[in-house]
Design a protein around this motif. Sequence first.
Motif, PDB file in Angstrom:
ATOM      1  N   ARG A   1      28.466  14.660 -18.914  1.00 45.95           N
ATOM      2  CA  ARG A   1      29.176  13.373 -18.839  1.00 45.95           C
ATOM      3  C   ARG A   1      29.751  13.215 -17.456  1.00 45.95           C
ATOM      4  O   ARG A   1      30.260  14.175 -16.876  1.00 45.95           O
ATOM      5  N   PHE A   2      29.676  12.011 -16.938  1.00 42.80           N
ATOM      6  CA  PHE A   2      30.242  11.767 -15.606  1.00 42.80           C
ATOM      7  C   PHE A   2      31.762  11.616 -15.716  1.00 42.80           C
ATOM      8  O   PHE A   2      32.261  10.926 -16.611  1.00 42.80           O
ATOM      9  N   THR A   3      32.465  12.232 -14.781  1.00 40.51           N
ATOM     10  CA  THR A   3      33.910  11.990 -14.701  1.00 40.51           C
ATOM     11  C   THR A   3      34.241  11.296 -13.380  1.00 40.51           C
ATOM     12  O   THR A   3      35.280  10.665 -13.255  1.00 40.51           O
ATOM     13  N   ALA A   4      33.336  11.430 -12.408  1.00 37.22           N
ATOM     14  CA  ALA A   4      33.584  10.827 -11.098  1.00 37.22           C
ATOM     15  C   ALA A   4      33.353   9.315 -11.161  1.00 37.22           C
ATOM     16  O   ALA A   4      32.693   8.810 -12.075  1.00 37.22           O
ATOM     17  N   ALA A   5      33.889   8.630 -10.185  1.00 36.90           N
ATOM     18  CA  ALA A   5      33.713   7.179 -10.100  1.00 36.90           C
ATOM     19  C   ALA A   5      32.290   6.854  -9.648  1.00 36.90           C
ATOM     20  O   ALA A   5      31.564   7.719  -9.178  1.00 36.90           O
ATOM     21  N   ALA A   6      31.900   5.598  -9.795  1.00 40.67           N
ATOM     22  CA  ALA A   6      30.582   5.142  -9.345  1.00 40.67           C
ATOM     23  C   ALA A   6      30.500   5.255  -7.818  1.00 40.67           C
ATOM     24  O   ALA A   6      31.532   5.201  -7.154  1.00 40.67           O
ATOM     25  N   PRO A   7      29.295   5.412  -7.278  1.00 39.04           N
ATOM     26  CA  PRO A   7      28.009   5.494  -7.957  1.00 39.04           C
ATOM     27  C   PRO A   7      27.770   6.882  -8.562  1.00 39.04           C
ATOM     28  O   PRO A   7      28.131   7.889  -7.972  1.00 39.04           O
ATOM     29  N   ARG A   8      27.146   6.865  -9.750  1.00 36.63           N
ATOM     30  CA  ARG A   8      26.858   8.109 -10.454  1.00 36.63           C
ATOM     31  C   ARG A   8      25.354   8.343 -10.413  1.00 36.63           C
ATOM     32  O   ARG A   8      24.595   7.525 -10.921  1.00 36.63           O
ATOM     33  N   PHE A   9      24.975   9.464  -9.811  1.00 41.16           N
ATOM     34  CA  PHE A   9      23.548   9.703  -9.534  1.00 41.16           C
ATOM     35  C   PHE A   9      22.906  10.613 -10.576  1.00 41.16           C
ATOM     36  O   PHE A   9      23.506  11.601 -11.001  1.00 41.16           O
ATOM     37  N   ALA A  10      21.660  10.308 -10.914  1.00 39.64           N
ATOM     38  CA  ALA A  10      20.890  11.214 -11.771  1.00 39.64           C
ATOM     39  C   ALA A  10      19.414  11.112 -11.415  1.00 39.64           C
ATOM     40  O   ALA A  10      18.911  10.018 -11.123  1.00 39.64           O
ATOM     41  N   SER A  11      18.738  12.259 -11.414  1.00 36.98           N
ATOM     42  CA  SER A  11      17.279  12.246 -11.228  1.00 36.98           C
ATOM     43  C   SER A  11      16.639  12.640 -12.563  1.00 36.98           C
ATOM     44  O   SER A  11      17.164  13.482 -13.294  1.00 36.98           O
ATOM     45  N   LEU A  12      15.512  12.001 -12.890  1.00 39.98           N
ATOM     46  CA  LEU A  12      14.896  12.167 -14.207  1.00 39.98           C
ATOM     47  C   LEU A  12      13.594  12.975 -14.110  1.00 39.98           C
ATOM     48  O   LEU A  12      12.763  12.733 -13.226  1.00 39.98           O
ATOM     49  N   GLN A  13      13.454  13.907 -15.030  1.00 37.65           N
ATOM     50  CA  GLN A  13      12.292  14.797 -15.019  1.00 37.65           C
ATOM     51  C   GLN A  13      10.987  14.046 -15.334  1.00 37.65           C
ATOM     52  O   GLN A  13      10.988  13.124 -16.166  1.00 37.65           O
ATOM     53  N   ALA A  14       9.902  14.490 -14.707  1.00 38.49           N
ATOM     54  CA  ALA A  14       8.580  13.889 -14.963  1.00 38.49           C
ATOM     55  C   ALA A  14       8.243  14.000 -16.440  1.00 38.49           C
ATOM     56  O   ALA A  14       8.425  15.050 -17.051  1.00 38.49           O
TER      57      ALA A  14
ATOM     58  N   ALA B   1      24.473  12.175  -2.280  1.00 34.81           N
ATOM     59  CA  ALA B   1      25.618  12.280  -3.198  1.00 34.81           C
ATOM     60  C   ALA B   1      26.805  12.941  -2.497  1.00 34.81           C
ATOM     61  O   ALA B   1      27.942  12.455  -2.582  1.00 34.81           O
ATOM     62  N   THR B   2      26.527  14.027  -1.786  1.00 41.89           N
ATOM     63  CA  THR B   2      27.611  14.743  -1.104  1.00 41.89           C
ATOM     64  C   THR B   2      28.274  13.858  -0.058  1.00 41.89           C
ATOM     65  O   THR B   2      29.494  13.881   0.114  1.00 41.89           O
ATOM     66  N   SER B   3      27.467  13.049   0.625  1.00 44.92           N
ATOM     67  CA  SER B   3      28.044  12.182   1.665  1.00 44.92           C
ATOM     68  C   SER B   3      28.996  11.152   1.051  1.00 44.92           C
ATOM     69  O   SER B   3      29.832  10.588   1.740  1.00 44.92           O
ATOM     70  N   LEU B   4      28.850  10.908  -0.261  1.00 48.11           N
ATOM     71  CA  LEU B   4      29.752   9.972  -0.944  1.00 48.11           C
ATOM     72  C   LEU B   4      30.798  10.740  -1.767  1.00 48.11           C
ATOM     73  O   LEU B   4      31.436  10.176  -2.655  1.00 48.11           O
ATOM     74  N   ASN B   5      30.885  12.033  -1.461  1.00 47.14           N
ATOM     75  CA  ASN B   5      31.894  12.890  -2.104  1.00 47.14           C
ATOM     76  C   ASN B   5      31.724  12.950  -3.630  1.00 47.14           C
ATOM     77  O   ASN B   5      32.695  12.984  -4.369  1.00 47.14           O
ATOM     78  N   THR B   6      30.468  12.934  -4.056  1.00 47.43           N
ATOM     79  CA  THR B   6      30.204  13.054  -5.481  1.00 47.43           C
ATOM     80  C   THR B   6      29.026  14.003  -5.693  1.00 47.43           C
ATOM     81  O   THR B   6      28.616  14.692  -4.752  1.00 47.43           O
ATOM     82  N   VAL B   7      28.533  14.068  -6.922  1.00 40.15           N
ATOM     83  CA  VAL B   7      27.429  14.982  -7.226  1.00 40.15           C
ATOM     84  C   VAL B   7      26.290  14.198  -7.876  1.00 40.15           C
ATOM     85  O   VAL B   7      26.465  13.041  -8.247  1.00 40.15           O
ATOM     86  N   ALA B   8      25.152  14.852  -7.995  1.00 43.86           N
ATOM     87  CA  ALA B   8      24.022  14.236  -8.687  1.00 43.86           C
ATOM     88  C   ALA B   8      23.661  15.124  -9.879  1.00 43.86           C
ATOM     89  O   ALA B   8      23.692  16.348  -9.770  1.00 43.86           O
ATOM     90  N   VAL B   9      23.326  14.516 -10.991  1.00 41.59           N
ATOM     91  CA  VAL B   9      22.850  15.264 -12.154  1.00 41.59           C
ATOM     92  C   VAL B   9      21.326  15.298 -12.036  1.00 41.59           C
ATOM     93  O   VAL B   9      20.677  14.260 -12.085  1.00 41.59           O
ATOM     94  N   SER B  10      20.784  16.497 -11.876  1.00 38.58           N
ATOM     95  CA  SER B  10      19.349  16.587 -11.576  1.00 38.58           C
ATOM     96  C   SER B  10      18.530  16.906 -12.822  1.00 38.58           C
ATOM     97  O   SER B  10      19.029  17.502 -13.783  1.00 38.58           O
ATOM     98  N   ASP B  11      17.260  16.460 -12.784  1.00 40.25           N
ATOM     99  CA  ASP B  11      16.271  16.877 -13.770  1.00 40.25           C
ATOM    100  C   ASP B  11      16.674  16.554 -15.215  1.00 40.25           C
ATOM    101  O   ASP B  11      16.565  17.391 -16.113  1.00 40.25           O
TER     102      ASP B  11
ATOM    103  N   LEU C   1      19.606   5.828 -10.573  1.00 40.31           N
ATOM    104  CA  LEU C   1      18.605   6.725 -11.146  1.00 40.31           C
ATOM    105  C   LEU C   1      17.424   6.876 -10.198  1.00 40.31           C
ATOM    106  O   LEU C   1      16.985   5.898  -9.580  1.00 40.31           O
ATOM    107  N   LEU C   2      16.910   8.098 -10.118  1.00 41.13           N
ATOM    108  CA  LEU C   2      15.768   8.373  -9.244  1.00 41.13           C
ATOM    109  C   LEU C   2      14.803   9.305  -9.982  1.00 41.13           C
ATOM    110  O   LEU C   2      15.229  10.108 -10.817  1.00 41.13           O
ATOM    111  N   PRO C   3      13.504   9.224  -9.663  1.00 40.63           N
ATOM    112  CA  PRO C   3      12.576  10.197 -10.252  1.00 40.63           C
ATOM    113  C   PRO C   3      12.830  11.562  -9.608  1.00 40.63           C
ATOM    114  O   PRO C   3      13.164  11.623  -8.421  1.00 40.63           O
TER     115      PRO C   3
END
Length: 324
Positions: free
Chosen positions: A145-158, A108-118, A93-95
Amino acid sequence: MSILVVMEQRGGSWNRMSFETLAAAQQMAAELGTTASAAVLGQGVESLAAELAGRQLEKIYLVEHELLKEYTPDAYTSALRQLLAHAAPEYVLLPHTYQVRDFLPKLATSLNTVAVSDVVAHRVEAGALVLVRQLFQGKVNSDVRFTAAAPRFASLQAGAYRADRLMEGSAPLEKFAPQVAPGDVRTRPQERFRESARAVDLAAAELIVAVGRGIKEAENIAMVQELATVMGAELAASRPICDAGWLPMERQVGSSGQTVGPKLYMAIGISGAIQHLVGMKGSRTIVAVNKDPNAPIFEVADYGIVGDLFQIVPELIAAFKTAK
Ligand SMILES: Cc1cc2nc3c(=O)[nH]c(=O)nc-3n(C[C@H](O)[C@H](O)[C@H](O)COP(=O)(O)OP(=O)(O)OC[C@H]3O[C@@H](n4cnc5c(N)ncnc54)[C@H](O)[C@@H]3O)c2cc1C
């Protein structure tokens, strides 16, 4: 399973959204029956990492390297990839800061996955995390919902989570030394852009009275200023008010203005567009005055006054004067 929060600091000062993310991680960890850890990247930031020792965390990773002293997307991505390989968290998780927006897609792309933003909220369903994002300027909430394997990335809104809900505890510090070579970093940080000194620090204000387009004319702002003064509050505004030059830009609250978290936020004639809400919905108590009972501001308001502000504001001023 575990959750890792990548904290953000610049020049030895925290981005306070990091603590909202940390509180969210603690909350999610409790609901998922797992643990939360935090990572601090930089150079010479051990004292910052040590500040987290009193929090309820499994571990604090201190990730130091001279090429992390100034932020670059290449060095951050490289260091974080190495840390993630070492710590193997399920969720990261990231701000949702400008810096995170810059490097998270690359990481995320370098690990062949995606990030859920905001992300604005979450829930746990069948032992898995469901994240909520807003679409169409906040008109629609979507579940992710995540379907990809870990690590699963998400950034959280202020403002989506409250930093004052952080749980105390004790956490050990682990130093992690990534291998980053100067040749890995393709950008050279220049001197940091300095904003002109702000006459008003809305982020530190405990009471804010904010005015929106419902005020109609520049000269009517004096009435809302009087309410702010009698309450001992700072005056703030929605974007159209600042765009029109009726109040200086430094008083703008929202996605392209300041993020505030006062004890009391009074919104006068503000509709509650998502770009405004993201800047103020972390306020402890929200009072809204609006003549439209369906204005979206009432969805986040603790107290709503449906009516004409030109009638209500003078009455509020009189009531505060009497109470004093
Ligand atoms: C990229 C981008 C970034 C943005 N950033 C920001 C930002 O940082 N901050 C921000 O605020 N906006 C921002 N916006 C603009 C945002 O989308 C809205 O347009 C803006 O917040 C609306 O401001 P408002 O609520 O004052 O005006 P309006 O939406 O026009 O609302 C005025 C409200 O006043 C009420 N009203 C009218 N007369 C009265 C009366 N007599 N008594 C009581 N109520 C009355 C109306 O019912 C209405 O709800 C951004 C937009 C974009 C696209």
